[in-house]
Design a protein around this motif. Structure first.
Motif, PDB file in Angstrom:
ATOM      1  N   GLU A  14      55.934  62.141  53.415  1.00  0.00           N
ATOM      2  CA  GLU A  14      54.779  62.658  52.673  1.00  0.00           C
ATOM      3  C   GLU A  14      54.180  61.564  51.781  1.00  0.00           C
ATOM      4  O   GLU A  14      52.950  61.454  51.662  1.00  0.00           O
ATOM      5  N   PHE A  15      55.039  60.769  51.173  1.00  0.00           N
ATOM      6  CA  PHE A  15      54.575  59.651  50.347  1.00  0.00           C
ATOM      7  C   PHE A  15      53.728  58.691  51.170  1.00  0.00           C
ATOM      8  O   PHE A  15      52.636  58.277  50.753  1.00  0.00           O
ATOM      9  N   GLN A  16      54.219  58.323  52.352  1.00  0.00           N
ATOM     10  CA  GLN A  16      53.466  57.406  53.222  1.00  0.00           C
ATOM     11  C   GLN A  16      52.102  57.983  53.570  1.00  0.00           C
ATOM     12  O   GLN A  16      51.093  57.259  53.578  1.00  0.00           O
ATOM     13  N   THR A  17      52.056  59.266  53.857  1.00  0.00           N
ATOM     14  CA  THR A  17      50.792  59.921  54.200  1.00  0.00           C
ATOM     15  C   THR A  17      49.812  59.834  53.047  1.00  0.00           C
ATOM     16  O   THR A  17      48.619  59.539  53.233  1.00  0.00           O
ATOM     17  N   GLN A  18      50.296  60.086  51.841  1.00  0.00           N
ATOM     18  CA  GLN A  18      49.435  60.033  50.665  1.00  0.00           C
ATOM     19  C   GLN A  18      48.897  58.628  50.431  1.00  0.00           C
ATOM     20  O   GLN A  18      47.706  58.443  50.131  1.00  0.00           O
ATOM     21  N   VAL A  19      49.759  57.613  50.565  1.00  0.00           N
ATOM     22  CA  VAL A  19      49.326  56.230  50.347  1.00  0.00           C
ATOM     23  C   VAL A  19      48.304  55.817  51.398  1.00  0.00           C
ATOM     24  O   VAL A  19      47.285  55.183  51.087  1.00  0.00           O
ATOM     25  N   ALA A  56      51.228  53.423  56.228  1.00  0.00           N
ATOM     26  CA  ALA A  56      51.758  52.880  54.969  1.00  0.00           C
ATOM     27  C   ALA A  56      53.271  52.907  55.076  1.00  0.00           C
ATOM     28  O   ALA A  56      53.845  53.754  55.773  1.00  0.00           O
ATOM     29  N   ASN A  57      53.931  51.990  54.390  1.00  0.00           N
ATOM     30  CA  ASN A  57      55.394  51.961  54.459  1.00  0.00           C
ATOM     31  C   ASN A  57      56.022  52.829  53.366  1.00  0.00           C
ATOM     32  O   ASN A  57      55.329  53.437  52.562  1.00  0.00           O
ATOM     33  N   ALA A  58      57.361  52.846  53.336  1.00  0.00           N
ATOM     34  CA  ALA A  58      58.088  53.724  52.416  1.00  0.00           C
ATOM     35  C   ALA A  58      58.303  53.065  51.062  1.00  0.00           C
ATOM     36  O   ALA A  58      59.353  53.221  50.452  1.00  0.00           O
ATOM     37  N   SER A  59      57.324  52.314  50.597  1.00  0.00           N
ATOM     38  CA  SER A  59      57.234  51.708  49.268  1.00  0.00           C
ATOM     39  C   SER A  59      57.949  50.375  49.152  1.00  0.00           C
ATOM     40  O   SER A  59      58.764  50.001  49.999  1.00  0.00           O
ATOM     41  N   MET A  60      57.625  49.670  48.066  1.00  0.00           N
ATOM     42  CA  MET A  60      58.188  48.358  47.783  1.00  0.00           C
ATOM     43  C   MET A  60      58.491  48.265  46.290  1.00  0.00           C
ATOM     44  O   MET A  60      58.320  49.229  45.560  1.00  0.00           O
ATOM     45  N   LEU A 110      56.386  50.488  41.108  1.00  0.00           N
ATOM     46  CA  LEU A 110      56.343  50.959  42.487  1.00  0.00           C
ATOM     47  C   LEU A 110      55.305  50.189  43.293  1.00  0.00           C
ATOM     48  O   LEU A 110      54.127  50.213  42.944  1.00  0.00           O
ATOM     49  N   GLY A 111      55.731  49.501  44.332  1.00  0.00           N
ATOM     50  CA  GLY A 111      54.792  48.776  45.188  1.00  0.00           C
ATOM     51  C   GLY A 111      54.296  49.637  46.337  1.00  0.00           C
ATOM     52  O   GLY A 111      55.083  50.314  47.013  1.00  0.00           O
ATOM     53  N   LEU A 112      52.984  49.643  46.556  1.00  0.00           N
ATOM     54  CA  LEU A 112      52.369  50.380  47.667  1.00  0.00           C
ATOM     55  C   LEU A 112      51.906  49.389  48.726  1.00  0.00           C
ATOM     56  O   LEU A 112      51.446  48.292  48.406  1.00  0.00           O
ATOM     57  N   PHE A 113      52.007  49.802  50.003  1.00  0.00           N
ATOM     58  CA  PHE A 113      51.692  48.876  51.096  1.00  0.00           C
ATOM     59  C   PHE A 113      51.161  49.669  52.286  1.00  0.00           C
ATOM     60  O   PHE A 113      51.846  50.521  52.835  1.00  0.00           O
ATOM     61  N   GLY A 114      49.906  49.370  52.686  1.00  0.00           N
ATOM     62  CA  GLY A 114      49.309  49.987  53.861  1.00  0.00           C
ATOM     63  C   GLY A 114      48.621  48.934  54.713  1.00  0.00           C
ATOM     64  O   GLY A 114      48.265  47.858  54.224  1.00  0.00           O
ATOM     65  N   CYS A 115      48.448  49.232  56.005  1.00  0.00           N
ATOM     66  CA  CYS A 115      47.796  48.253  56.893  1.00  0.00           C
ATOM     67  C   CYS A 115      47.271  48.952  58.138  1.00  0.00           C
ATOM     68  O   CYS A 115      47.422  50.164  58.309  1.00  0.00           O
ATOM     69  N   ASN A 169      63.702  50.675  47.928  1.00  0.00           N
ATOM     70  CA  ASN A 169      62.292  51.039  48.054  1.00  0.00           C
ATOM     71  C   ASN A 169      61.754  51.758  46.835  1.00  0.00           C
ATOM     72  O   ASN A 169      60.828  52.549  46.941  1.00  0.00           O
ATOM     73  N   SER A 170      62.351  51.497  45.671  1.00  0.00           N
ATOM     74  CA  SER A 170      61.898  52.191  44.458  1.00  0.00           C
ATOM     75  C   SER A 170      61.772  53.686  44.728  1.00  0.00           C
ATOM     76  O   SER A 170      60.778  54.321  44.382  1.00  0.00           O
ATOM     77  N   GLY A 171      62.795  54.267  45.369  1.00  0.00           N
ATOM     78  CA  GLY A 171      62.704  55.627  45.876  1.00  0.00           C
ATOM     79  C   GLY A 171      62.382  56.675  44.836  1.00  0.00           C
ATOM     80  O   GLY A 171      61.581  57.588  45.092  1.00  0.00           O
ATOM     81  N   LEU A 172      62.973  56.599  43.657  1.00  0.00           N
ATOM     82  CA  LEU A 172      62.717  57.601  42.637  1.00  0.00           C
ATOM     83  C   LEU A 172      61.288  57.488  42.113  1.00  0.00           C
ATOM     84  O   LEU A 172      60.628  58.493  41.851  1.00  0.00           O
ATOM     85  N   CYS A 173      60.804  56.256  41.966  1.00  0.00           N
ATOM     86  CA  CYS A 173      59.409  56.056  41.535  1.00  0.00           C
ATOM     87  C   CYS A 173      58.441  56.533  42.614  1.00  0.00           C
ATOM     88  O   CYS A 173      57.388  57.094  42.314  1.00  0.00           O
ATOM     89  N   ALA A 174      58.802  56.303  43.889  1.00  0.00           N
ATOM     90  CA  ALA A 174      57.965  56.789  44.985  1.00  0.00           C
ATOM     91  C   ALA A 174      57.901  58.310  44.977  1.00  0.00           C
ATOM     92  O   ALA A 174      56.835  58.906  45.218  1.00  0.00           O
ATOM     93  N   LEU A 175      59.017  58.954  44.697  1.00  0.00           N
ATOM     94  CA  LEU A 175      59.032  60.411  44.623  1.00  0.00           C
ATOM     95  C   LEU A 175      58.173  60.901  43.458  1.00  0.00           C
ATOM     96  O   LEU A 175      57.418  61.876  43.593  1.00  0.00           O
TER      97      LEU A 175
END
Length: 452
Positions: A116-121, A130-134, A279-284, A332-338
């Protein structure tokens, strides 16, 4: 009791293997002025737990916290209201203690949250995936440059003068220790946006051009024109977004031709926290997916046809042969991504757009009032919630004087660019939905008093 299992002989043997004469040789890349040559002066060698706690509490009391005084700082880290439900949900044990899923399909809840996080990013950035955060925005920027080098097989990078100087420094530091991308060029920041000069820096050897959107001065560059010029020379456009709330109001970089979009996600769901964790965001673009760092969670069906989630792609060295890895991102900074994902879910698309409009309106009110102070003008023709004011004297002195009056009145450009004399009078100020009319009035009154 101290636990030091290595003997002097053990240390000598390890140093001999790596070719270092002493342990100090391992710190050769740390500037000499930053290295200690003995114990810190005035710091006792030991103290009781009670004494340390009392001392640290006293130091903490000297801070001006963001919520206690009028607050106008930004420059890549922004104060927004985080709903109480975000913290409540991430405190659940299955979220708070979860770690990287090494047997991922067992951790369906973690995978679904990341999906869901990837979809939002991806939707926020206007990218196909988008990836599962950085880790954070600056290291995501560097990973994007490495990725562009792998795709184009080129080793030259053009950094926009409007890129946050801390991001640029991370790029330069990382480039120093890798042979993948070594030629980074950063044109001097100009008071007036100069997309033409940036475009002229792109040539047939350029892997990518990196542009911040909005840039460090709060200006909004013409990404479409830069993307067209980059693509005409076979280069990629990397867009960097440090304030994701802005994308509720301005066009997504992916829709304007950006090939890779990265940035900081701290604004949504993550507090300032004295600088991290963030939290790093990454899309391409989807066609570049196999060169993307980190991990990608996907949706599928199980043997019974039920919806399920899997780790679709993992290009990091802990999952595949080290020489095949695209990065060494180990978490992947999982808690921040959540936290980001929960806040985004609470807002929804309409809520994000409304939040963005409120931010812009607050910034307009701030600019209108502060430019009434004698000697103060606004550099920007267009902005989101962050603008550059021009003061009649060095902004660093003004910031310190405002802090003494209990106003955190922005970030001086002299601090961000200590060697650029032409920027010393620049003050970067930010307003968000947390900025009140009273805050603005106090800021204006104290600024006028400081400048008098």
């Amino acid at each position: 009791m101290r636990y030091l299992p290595l003997t002097e002989a053990d240390r000598a043997e390890m140093l001999a293997v790596i070719g270092a004469a002493t342990v100090d040789d391992l710190f050769a890349d740390v500037p000499a002025q930053a290295r200690l040559d003995g114990p810190i002066a005035g710091l006792p060698l030991h103290a009781s737990e009670l004494a340390v706690e009392r001392h640290m509490t006293g130091l903490a009391a000297r801070n001006l916290s963001a919520g206690s005084v009028p607050f106008f700082l930004g420059a890549g880290a922004y104060r927004h209201h985080v709903p109480a439900s975000v913290d409540h949900l991430i405190q659940r044990g299955e979220f708070l203690t979860a770690y990287t899923p090494y047997q991922p399909e067992i951790a369906q809840g973690t995978l679904q949250a990341l999906f869901e996080f990837q979809t939002q990013v991806a939707r926020l950035y206007g990218t196909e995936i988008a990836n599962a955060s950085m880790y954070d925005g600056s290291t995501a920027c560097w990973e994007a440059i490495l990725m562009a080098g792998r795709i184009t097989r080129r080793d030259r990078v053009v950094l926009s003068g409007g890129l946050h100087p801390h991001y640029a420094q991370v790029v330069r530091t990382m480039a120093k220790f890798t042979r993948d991308v070594i030629d980074t060029r950063l044109p001097e920041l100009q008071a007036e946006p100069d997309d033409i000069a940036l475009i002229s820096s792109i040539d047939g050897e350029t892997a990518c051009v990196v542009v911040q959107y909005p840039d460090i001065l709060g200006r909004i560059p013409d990404l479409a024109a830069i993307a067209e010029a980059a693509h005409a020379r076979g280069a990629l456009l990397v867009a960097v977004v440090t304030e994701p709330v802005a994308l509720g109001l301005i066009e997504a970089p992916g829709h304007l031709g950006a090939d890779i979009v990265v940035g900081e996600g701290q604004s949504l769901g993550v507090g300032l926290q004295f600088g991290g964790p963030y939290l790093g965001l990454f899309g391409c673009r989807e066609k570049f997916v196999r060169q993307m760092p980190g991990r990608l969670c996907g949706q599928t069906v199980d043997a019974e046809g039920k919806r399920g989630f899997v780790l679709t792609l993992s290009t990091r060295e802990q999952h595949i042969r080290r020489e095949k890895a695209t990065s060494n991102i180990c978490t992947n900074s999982g808690l921040c991504a959540l936290s980001f994902s929960i806040h985004m879910t609470l807002l929804g698309g309409e809520g994000l757009a409304r939040l963005a409009r409120i931010n812009h309106a607050r910034a307009q009110a701030m600019v209108a009032r502060l430019t009434q102070v004698p000697g103060v003008s606004c550099l920007n023709d267009a902005y989101f919630n962050e603008v550059t004011l021009l003061l009649p004297r060095d902004a660093r002195d003004v910031v310190r004087a405002l802090a003494e009056r209990r106003v955190l009145g922005g970030v001086s450009l002299g601090r961000l660019y200590p060697g650029v004399a032409s920027l010393r009078h620049g003050l970067l100020v930010t307003a968000t939905e947390t900025t009140t009319d009273e805050d603005i009035a106090i800021f204006a009154a104290e600024l006028e008093g400081v400048l008098a």
